[in-house]
Design a protein around this motif. Structure first.
Motif, PDB file in Angstrom:
ATOM      1  N   UNK A  30       0.831  -1.200   0.000  1.00  0.00           N
ATOM      2  CA  UNK A  30       0.000   0.000   0.000  1.00  0.00           C
ATOM      3  C   UNK A  30       0.870   1.255   0.000  1.00  0.00           C
ATOM      4  N   UNK A  31       1.950   1.242   0.777  1.00  0.00           N
ATOM      5  CA  UNK A  31       2.852   2.402   0.805  1.00  0.00           C
ATOM      6  C   UNK A  31       3.549   2.585  -0.541  1.00  0.00           C
ATOM      7  N   UNK A  32       3.914   1.468  -1.162  1.00  0.00           N
ATOM      8  CA  UNK A  32       4.561   1.563  -2.471  1.00  0.00           C
ATOM      9  C   UNK A  32       3.620   2.215  -3.485  1.00  0.00           C
ATOM     10  N   UNK A  33       2.335   1.847  -3.450  1.00  0.00           N
ATOM     11  CA  UNK A  33       1.358   2.446  -4.364  1.00  0.00           C
ATOM     12  C   UNK A  33       1.168   3.930  -4.059  1.00  0.00           C
ATOM     13  N   UNK A  34       1.152   4.287  -2.761  1.00  0.00           N
ATOM     14  CA  UNK A  34       1.019   5.698  -2.381  1.00  0.00           C
ATOM     15  C   UNK A  34       2.184   6.527  -2.917  1.00  0.00           C
ATOM     16  N   UNK A  35       3.389   6.004  -2.781  1.00  0.00           N
ATOM     17  CA  UNK A  35       4.556   6.749  -3.243  1.00  0.00           C
ATOM     18  C   UNK A  35       4.602   6.815  -4.767  1.00  0.00           C
ATOM     19  N   UNK A  36       4.099   5.804  -5.435  1.00  0.00           N
ATOM     20  CA  UNK A  36       4.057   5.849  -6.906  1.00  0.00           C
ATOM     21  C   UNK A  36       3.143   6.989  -7.363  1.00  0.00           C
ATOM     22  N   UNK A  37       2.036   7.185  -6.681  1.00  0.00           N
ATOM     23  CA  UNK A  37       1.146   8.293  -7.035  1.00  0.00           C
ATOM     24  C   UNK A  37       1.785   9.641  -6.668  1.00  0.00           C
ATOM     25  N   UNK A  38       2.511   9.661  -5.571  1.00  0.00           N
ATOM     26  CA  UNK A  38       3.220  10.870  -5.125  1.00  0.00           C
ATOM     27  C   UNK A  38       4.238  11.322  -6.167  1.00  0.00           C
ATOM     28  N   UNK A  40       3.916  11.568  -9.259  1.00  0.00           N
ATOM     29  CA  UNK A  40       3.274  12.020 -10.491  1.00  0.00           C
ATOM     30  C   UNK A  40       3.951  13.250 -11.079  1.00  0.00           C
ATOM     31  N   UNK A  41       4.439  14.158 -10.241  1.00  0.00           N
ATOM     32  CA  UNK A  41       5.082  15.378 -10.735  1.00  0.00           C
ATOM     33  C   UNK A  41       6.543  15.152 -11.112  1.00  0.00           C
ATOM     34  N   UNK A  42       7.035  13.931 -10.901  1.00  0.00           N
ATOM     35  CA  UNK A  42       8.435  13.633 -11.180  1.00  0.00           C
ATOM     36  C   UNK A  42       9.270  13.794  -9.928  1.00  0.00           C
ATOM     37  N   UNK A  43      10.083  12.789  -9.625  1.00  0.00           N
ATOM     38  CA  UNK A  43      10.915  12.798  -8.425  1.00  0.00           C
ATOM     39  C   UNK A  43      12.348  12.483  -8.825  1.00  0.00           C
ATOM     40  N   UNK A  87       5.728  -0.018 -10.414  1.00  0.00           N
ATOM     41  CA  UNK A  87       4.743   1.007 -10.050  1.00  0.00           C
ATOM     42  C   UNK A  87       5.293   2.400 -10.326  1.00  0.00           C
ATOM     43  N   UNK A  88       6.614   2.521 -10.296  1.00  0.00           N
ATOM     44  CA  UNK A  88       7.264   3.746 -10.785  1.00  0.00           C
ATOM     45  C   UNK A  88       8.305   3.341 -11.824  1.00  0.00           C
ATOM     46  N   UNK A  89       8.540   4.229 -12.763  1.00  0.00           N
ATOM     47  CA  UNK A  89       9.547   3.984 -13.790  1.00  0.00           C
ATOM     48  C   UNK A  89      10.590   5.091 -13.728  1.00  0.00           C
ATOM     49  N   UNK A  90      11.835   4.712 -14.040  1.00  0.00           N
ATOM     50  CA  UNK A  90      12.954   5.652 -13.942  1.00  0.00           C
ATOM     51  C   UNK A  90      13.412   6.036 -15.339  1.00  0.00           C
ATOM     52  N   UNK A  91      13.511   7.325 -15.555  1.00  0.00           N
ATOM     53  CA  UNK A  91      14.090   7.835 -16.799  1.00  0.00           C
ATOM     54  C   UNK A  91      15.457   8.419 -16.477  1.00  0.00           C
ATOM     55  N   UNK A  92      16.501   7.753 -17.018  1.00  0.00           N
ATOM     56  CA  UNK A  92      17.864   8.201 -16.738  1.00  0.00           C
ATOM     57  C   UNK A  92      18.125   9.544 -17.425  1.00  0.00           C
ATOM     58  N   UNK A  93      18.804  10.441 -16.684  1.00  0.00           N
ATOM     59  CA  UNK A  93      19.120  11.758 -17.255  1.00  0.00           C
ATOM     60  C   UNK A  93      20.612  11.981 -17.406  1.00  0.00           C
ATOM     61  N   UNK A  94      21.438  11.204 -16.662  1.00  0.00           N
ATOM     62  CA  UNK A  94      22.891  11.371 -16.763  1.00  0.00           C
ATOM     63  C   UNK A  94      23.431  10.507 -17.896  1.00  0.00           C
ATOM     64  N   UNK A  95      24.404  11.030 -18.611  1.00  0.00           N
ATOM     65  CA  UNK A  95      25.037  10.278 -19.694  1.00  0.00           C
ATOM     66  C   UNK A  95      26.016   9.273 -19.125  1.00  0.00           C
ATOM     67  N   UNK A 109      11.934   9.808 -11.511  1.00  0.00           N
ATOM     68  CA  UNK A 109      10.932   8.761 -11.357  1.00  0.00           C
ATOM     69  C   UNK A 109       9.539   9.323 -11.594  1.00  0.00           C
ATOM     70  N   UNK A 110       8.704   8.539 -12.222  1.00  0.00           N
ATOM     71  CA  UNK A 110       7.313   8.909 -12.466  1.00  0.00           C
ATOM     72  C   UNK A 110       6.464   7.645 -12.385  1.00  0.00           C
ATOM     73  N   UNK A 111       5.164   7.792 -12.215  1.00  0.00           N
ATOM     74  CA  UNK A 111       4.312   6.597 -12.134  1.00  0.00           C
ATOM     75  C   UNK A 111       4.494   5.693 -13.352  1.00  0.00           C
ATOM     76  N   UNK A 112       4.569   4.386 -13.102  1.00  0.00           N
ATOM     77  CA  UNK A 112       4.725   3.418 -14.179  1.00  0.00           C
ATOM     78  C   UNK A 112       3.376   2.908 -14.674  1.00  0.00           C
TER      79      UNK A 112
END
Length: 497
Positions: A30-38, A40-43, A87-95, A109-112
């Motif tokens: 449940x906490x993992x799902x809460x943080x995935x929604x959190x 949403x704006x990108x972390x 539940x969250x997906x990571x988009x790498x930004x560093x080369x 990180x953003x919701x998956x």
């Protein structure tokens, strides 16, 4: 069924919808799902997708854990589970090759896609995501103490698994074995919600079956395993796999002060048992362990598996089911068919002179006892059948049916032999079943004067075996001797014929 494919007793599973609700309410999930929604704006996240130090307070606040001394740990664990389950997906930004400070963000990180399935997907979708998270938690449960590894690295040495007393294969094997034993106990227990004392569970994996009195070394090994399991079950409870009452912290201190842990494996008074830890699989845990066993090639049946199978498959399986589960399986099987069609199929499958025939007919009789009066035509169709006529008359009489033909003496004796033959296997393996059969034998002999004079002539493949068993089971020596003589006559008659 393949001889090298293990078979377990069946379990009663909750519905997928109920299990999915349990999964969604498991604290860690449940906490993992809460943080995935959190997110949403990108972390911003670090190299492994972990939350940066400056992000953790926000995660803790979002979970409502501000002020909880374990809040940061709970948030970090839940975030990692969200990453591991998609539940969250990571988009790498560093080369690649960029040199960054250890605490610098390397991605966002953003919701998956999996997150949306928690609200719009099927119960099975939710369970599949939860199962993936459960595997991650199981791996965490058998991981070594990170503080020991940190100490080794801080000292500049190479990682030495022997030095930290951790063998990954052994740890995983022990936990798998413990979960398997819990599963077996749940399947066999009339009360699946009954918890098991932790010392007894640890002993089930370590004390040899043929050891009457455990040695001090074995007791010490049991206690060490018990304390490892205490740590592991504390990790597994938040994902919803087990319901666990941990070992009393005061007891751990007492044991540490004594310099020994053997006390934990000694016989316990009832009032002390709970202090040593109590554990049971939750319904979600039963589902998960079964899923893992099926993946490993273990035959782990569940009530309802036989609903779409033929009567022959049902009757072959039911004798090995605990009585409450056999009834539940039979009820579901009957509910999927009209009473008369079900009865015809059962009676047809019950025929046979093979060794398992008596057990099939007993299972048929027990299943038909749950059928409605609409099945009557099928029972009347077999009244003249030598193998089925007796049980058909019993079924009709129990329902107060009219116009039931009187059974011949041959039919009565054949049904008696068949009924006792069906119970011989269980009586040899179980003392309670043996006591029930002993009572049946005494009743049969008491009701029929000169029973053995007629019984040895019964044309049934198991006649001699049944009479021998009656000789062993009957408490009266004279009667037992008559049974053995009759068994000898039956065997001689069969050999001559």
């Amino acid at each position: 069924m393949s001889a090298d494919r293990p078979t377990l007793p069946p379990v009663r599973l909750h519905s997928d919808a109920e299990l999915a609700r349990d999964a969604l309410s498991a604290p860690l999930f449940a906490r993992a799902a809460q943080l995935a929604r959190w997110a949403e704006a990108g972390v911003p996240v670090g190299v492994g997708g972990e939350l940066l130090d400056e992000q953790l307070p926000g995660a803790v606040d979002h979970l409502g854990l501000a002020g909880d001394e374990d809040g940061v740990g709970y948030a970090a664990e839940a975030w990692q589970l969200a990453v591991d389950t998609g539940l969250v997906e990571i988009e790498e930004s560093a080369e690649d090759g960029d040199e960054l400070p250890d605490d610098a963000a390397t991605g966002t990180a953003a919701p998956g896609e999996e997150l949306s399935l928690l609200t719009s997907g099927s119960p099975q979708d939710i369970l599949d995501i939860w199962l993936g998270g459960m595997e991650t938690v199981l791996a965490d449960a058998v991981a070594p103490d990170l503080s020991d590894i940190a100490d080794q690295i801080a000292e500049g040495g190479e990682l030495d698994l022997d030095a930290i007393d951790w063998n990954p294969e052994e740890e995983a094997e022990l936990l798998d074995g413990i979960l398997g034993n819990l599963y077996l106990l749940t399947a066999l227990n009339e009360d699946p919600e009954q918890s098991v004392p932790l010392p007894a569970l640890a002993a089930s994996m370590i004390v040899p079956d043929d050891m009457d009195e455990p040695t001090d070394d074995i007791l010490e090994e049991v206690s060490e395993a018990m304390m490892r399991l205490d740590d592991q079950f504390r990790v597994l409870q938040p994902i919803g796999l087990v319901d666990y009452q941990p070992v009393d912290e005061a007891l751990i201190e007492e044991l540490d002060e004594d310099g020994t842990t053997t006390r934990a494996a000694e016989p316990l008074e009832d009032e002390d048992v709970s202090r040593y830890g109590m554990v049971r699989l939750t319904p979600l845990g039963v589902y998960a362990v079964r899923a893992r066993m099926l993946d490993a090639g273990v035959d782990a049946p569940a009530v309802g598996d036989l609903t779409d199978k033929g009567a022959d498959v049902l009757l072959d399986a039911l004798p090995d089911y605990p009585e409450p589960l056999a009834q539940a399986e039979s009820e579901q099987w009957l509910a999927a068919r009209t009473p008369v069609d079900a009865a015809r199929d059962l009676l047809s499958a019950a025929r046979g002179d093979d060794e398992d025939g008596p057990r099939r007919r007993l299972a048929c009789q027990q299943t038909l006892s749950l059928a409605g009066a609409e099945a009557e035509p099928a029972l009347r169709e077999v009244l003249d059948d030598g193998q089925l006529g007796g049980l058909a008359r019993v079924w009709l009489a129990e329902r107060g049916a009219a116009d039931i033909p009187e059974p011949t003496q041959d039919m009565i004796f054949w049904l008696t032999v068949d009924t006792i033959a069906a119970q011989l296997g269980a009586a040899e393996a179980d003392e309670e079943s043996a006591a029930e059969l002993r009572g049946l034998v005494e009743g049969v002999v008491g009701q029929h004067n000169g029973f053995f004079d007629a019984a040895w002539r019964v044309d049934h493949p198991a006649t001699s075996d049944v009479l021998e068993a009656m000789g062993r089971l009957h408490p009266d020596k004279k009667t037992a001797k008559e049974a053995r003589k009759a068994a000898f006559k039956a065997r001689s008659r069969r050999q001559a014929g």
